[in-house]
Write an enzyme that holds these catalytic residues in place. Structure first.
Site, PDB file in Angstrom:
ATOM      1  N   HIS A 136       0.732 -16.284  -5.837  1.00  0.00           N
ATOM      2  CA  HIS A 136      -0.656 -15.957  -6.322  1.00  0.00           C
ATOM      3  C   HIS A 136      -0.273 -15.440  -7.854  1.00  0.00           C
ATOM      4  O   HIS A 136      -1.183 -14.636  -8.383  1.00  0.00           O
ATOM      5  CB  HIS A 136      -1.480 -14.958  -5.852  1.00  0.00           C
ATOM      6  N   ARG A 160      -8.422  -4.922   1.875  1.00  0.00           N
ATOM      7  CA  ARG A 160      -9.475  -4.787   3.275  1.00  0.00           C
ATOM      8  C   ARG A 160      -9.199  -3.668   4.150  1.00  0.00           C
ATOM      9  O   ARG A 160      -9.757  -3.685   5.116  1.00  0.00           O
ATOM     10  CB  ARG A 160      -9.440  -6.199   4.068  1.00  0.00           C
ATOM     11  N   THR A 207       0.655  -1.186  -0.084  1.00  0.00           N
ATOM     12  CA  THR A 207      -0.056   0.013   0.091  1.00  0.00           C
ATOM     13  C   THR A 207       0.733   1.301  -0.064  1.00  0.00           C
ATOM     14  O   THR A 207       0.633   2.319  -0.454  1.00  0.00           O
ATOM     15  CB  THR A 207      -0.836   0.107   1.168  1.00  0.00           C
TER      16      THR A 207
HETATM   17  P1  NAD Z   1      -5.597  -7.699   2.629  1.00  0.00           P
HETATM   18  O1  NAD Z   1      -6.067  -6.628   1.796  1.00  0.00           O
HETATM   19  O2  NAD Z   1      -6.655  -8.832   2.959  1.00  0.00           O
HETATM   20  O3  NAD Z   1      -4.951  -7.173   3.876  1.00  0.00           O
HETATM   21  C1  NAD Z   1      -4.037  -6.317   3.886  1.00  0.00           C
HETATM   22  C2  NAD Z   1      -3.677  -6.152   5.568  1.00  0.00           C
HETATM   23  O4  NAD Z   1      -2.701  -5.196   5.313  1.00  0.00           O
HETATM   24  C3  NAD Z   1      -4.889  -5.565   6.261  1.00  0.00           C
HETATM   25  O5  NAD Z   1      -4.918  -6.232   7.441  1.00  0.00           O
HETATM   26  C4  NAD Z   1      -4.250  -3.991   6.424  1.00  0.00           C
HETATM   27  O6  NAD Z   1      -4.739  -3.340   7.620  1.00  0.00           O
HETATM   28  C5  NAD Z   1      -2.661  -4.184   6.482  1.00  0.00           C
HETATM   29  N1  NAD Z   1      -2.089  -2.796   6.099  1.00  0.00           N
HETATM   30  C6  NAD Z   1      -2.557  -2.164   4.973  1.00  0.00           C
HETATM   31  N2  NAD Z   1      -1.335  -1.414   4.637  1.00  0.00           N
HETATM   32  C7  NAD Z   1      -0.434  -1.596   5.760  1.00  0.00           C
HETATM   33  C8  NAD Z   1       0.853  -0.915   5.922  1.00  0.00           C
HETATM   34  N3  NAD Z   1       1.078   0.109   5.324  1.00  0.00           N
HETATM   35  N4  NAD Z   1       1.469  -1.432   6.865  1.00  0.00           N
HETATM   36  C9  NAD Z   1       1.044  -2.691   7.664  1.00  0.00           C
HETATM   37  N5  NAD Z   1      -0.001  -3.122   7.354  1.00  0.00           N
HETATM   38  C10 NAD Z   1      -0.798  -2.713   6.453  1.00  0.00           C
HETATM   39  O7  NAD Z   1      -4.444  -8.370   1.869  1.00  0.00           O
HETATM   40  P2  NAD Z   1      -3.979  -9.753   1.746  1.00  0.00           P
HETATM   41  O8  NAD Z   1      -4.032 -10.602   3.194  1.00  0.00           O
HETATM   42  O9  NAD Z   1      -2.519  -9.898   1.092  1.00  0.00           O
HETATM   43  O10 NAD Z   1      -5.050 -10.720   0.778  1.00  0.00           O
HETATM   44  C11 NAD Z   1      -5.598 -10.104  -0.481  1.00  0.00           C
HETATM   45  C12 NAD Z   1      -5.312 -10.839  -1.598  1.00  0.00           C
HETATM   46  O11 NAD Z   1      -5.347  -9.558  -2.452  1.00  0.00           O
HETATM   47  C13 NAD Z   1      -4.025 -11.752  -1.774  1.00  0.00           C
HETATM   48  O12 NAD Z   1      -4.460 -12.786  -2.289  1.00  0.00           O
HETATM   49  C14 NAD Z   1      -3.357 -10.940  -2.893  1.00  0.00           C
HETATM   50  O13 NAD Z   1      -2.757 -11.608  -3.874  1.00  0.00           O
HETATM   51  C15 NAD Z   1      -4.180  -9.963  -3.474  1.00  0.00           C
HETATM   52  N6  NAD Z   1      -3.885  -8.356  -3.544  1.00  0.00           N
HETATM   53  C16 NAD Z   1      -2.492  -8.132  -4.154  1.00  0.00           C
HETATM   54  C17 NAD Z   1      -2.176  -7.039  -4.380  1.00  0.00           C
HETATM   55  C18 NAD Z   1      -0.776  -6.697  -4.689  1.00  0.00           C
HETATM   56  O14 NAD Z   1      -0.246  -7.306  -5.501  1.00  0.00           O
HETATM   57  N7  NAD Z   1      -0.045  -5.668  -4.279  1.00  0.00           N
HETATM   58  C19 NAD Z   1      -2.924  -5.895  -4.068  1.00  0.00           C
HETATM   59  C20 NAD Z   1      -4.284  -6.171  -3.510  1.00  0.00           C
HETATM   60  C21 NAD Z   1      -4.662  -7.575  -3.358  1.00  0.00           C
END
Ligand code: NAD
Length: 253
Positions: free
Chosen positions: A122, A38, A30
């Site tokens: 993934h 989420r 992020t």
């Molecule tokens: P998720 O969105 O379910 O959870 C992300 C978690 O990270 C949240 O609990 C949030 O509170 C926390 N968070 C957000 N920013 C943060 C920061 N700067 N520092 C610390 N914590 C932080 O993500 P997930 O568990 O990876 O599962 C979601 C699925 O989405 C995965 O399967 C993934 O493949 C996919 N996804 C990937 C990307 C990417 O490639 N960057 C982006 C979005 C979703």
């Protein structure tokens, strides 16, 4: 424990470990400008439901919807750059502590940051392939066709639909997921989980294979109660601060 004690404890656990691995999720990226699923307020889930668009079913039954909704998001991810969290993990590997990263992210930022042992369980956005003849293409081929409004993009040999090399909802997990799982079973005595809500299975089961856990996440996770250290801080800052407390393993021994 206050924040500084948490960082010191995490660094001490890493120094003591013999099989240290990291599991990363969308929260790590992020700070590179890629929304996670989420986080309240900014998570993608609140805008479009990936379960309704980034699926094998939609790709096959309504490829136009897949390419208009899910694919544009994929294409924008390829422009992102690694942040302090990705670089800190690459340094931990370089210093001889981190044995590998298992990532749910498809953004390729661990490799861009210099991490060498990475299981992208993934998938990734470097390539794609034809649903018919399985011919492989660079990801740019898919992007170029979409930009030229050839939606869905098709194979130049057999004219079947092209798809990216990411694991969509409804896809089986790739063999490298099972390779990572097997490695963790054999070797992992410490896992750092960074930026994952730990609700997406089967990946969310992997922390149960580690003897000890460190969790860095802004929000609570289901594993917090069994972790040695839980740090509610941004990944960029916390991982950087942990790496700063480590010196290369060779010098120490
Ligand atoms: P998720 O969105 O379910 O959870 C992300 C978690 O990270 C949240 O609990 C949030 O509170 C926390 N968070 C957000 N920013 C943060 C920061 N700067 N520092 C610390 N914590 C932080 O993500 P997930 O568990 O990876 O599962 C979601 C699925 O989405 C995965 O399967 C993934 O493949 C996919 N996804 C990937 C990307 C990417 O490639 N960057 C982006 C979005 C979703």
């Amino acid at each position: 424990m206050n924040y500084h004690e948490q960082i010191a404890r995490a660094a001490a656990l890493i120094r003591e470990s013999t099989g240290f691995y990291c599991l990363t999720g969308a929260g790590l990226s992020t700070e590179s400008g890629i929304p996670d699923f989420r986080t309240p307020g900014t998570g993608i889930w609140e805008k479009i439901d990936p379960i309704k668009t980034a699926t094998v079913e939609v790709l096959q039954s309504n490829p136009r919807l897949f390419y208009e909704a899910a694919f544009n998001r994929f294409a924008s991810i390829t422009l992102a750059e690694p942040n302090a969290g990705h670089y800190a993990l690459a340094r931990m590997e370089e210093m001889g502590y981190l044995k590998g990263v298992i990532t749910q992210n498809i953004d390729g930022l661990h490799l861009k940051a210099g991490s060498r042992k990475v299981w992208e369980v993934h998938g990734h956005l470097r390539s794609g392939y034809c649903l018919g003849c399985k011919k492989r293409y660079p990801f740019e081929e898919l992007v170029q066709q979409v930009e030229l409004k050839r939606i869905p993009p098709v194979c130049r040999s057999c004219y079947n639909i092209l798809r990216p090399d990411v694991v969509l909802f409804g896809d089986p997990m790739p063999p490298l997921f099972y390779e990572a799982e097997e490695t963790l079973r054999r070797c992992c005595d410490l896992m750092l989980v960074a930026g994952s809500s730990l609700v997406v299975y089967p990946v969310a089961f992997l922390p149960s294979l580690a003897r000890k856990l460190i969790i860095v996440n802004l929000q609570p996770t289901g594993y917090d109660s069994v972790a040695e250290v839980v740090i509610h801080e941004k990944c960029g800052k916390a991982l950087h601060d942990i790496a700063e407390m480590l010196s290369p393993r060779e010098e120490r021994e």
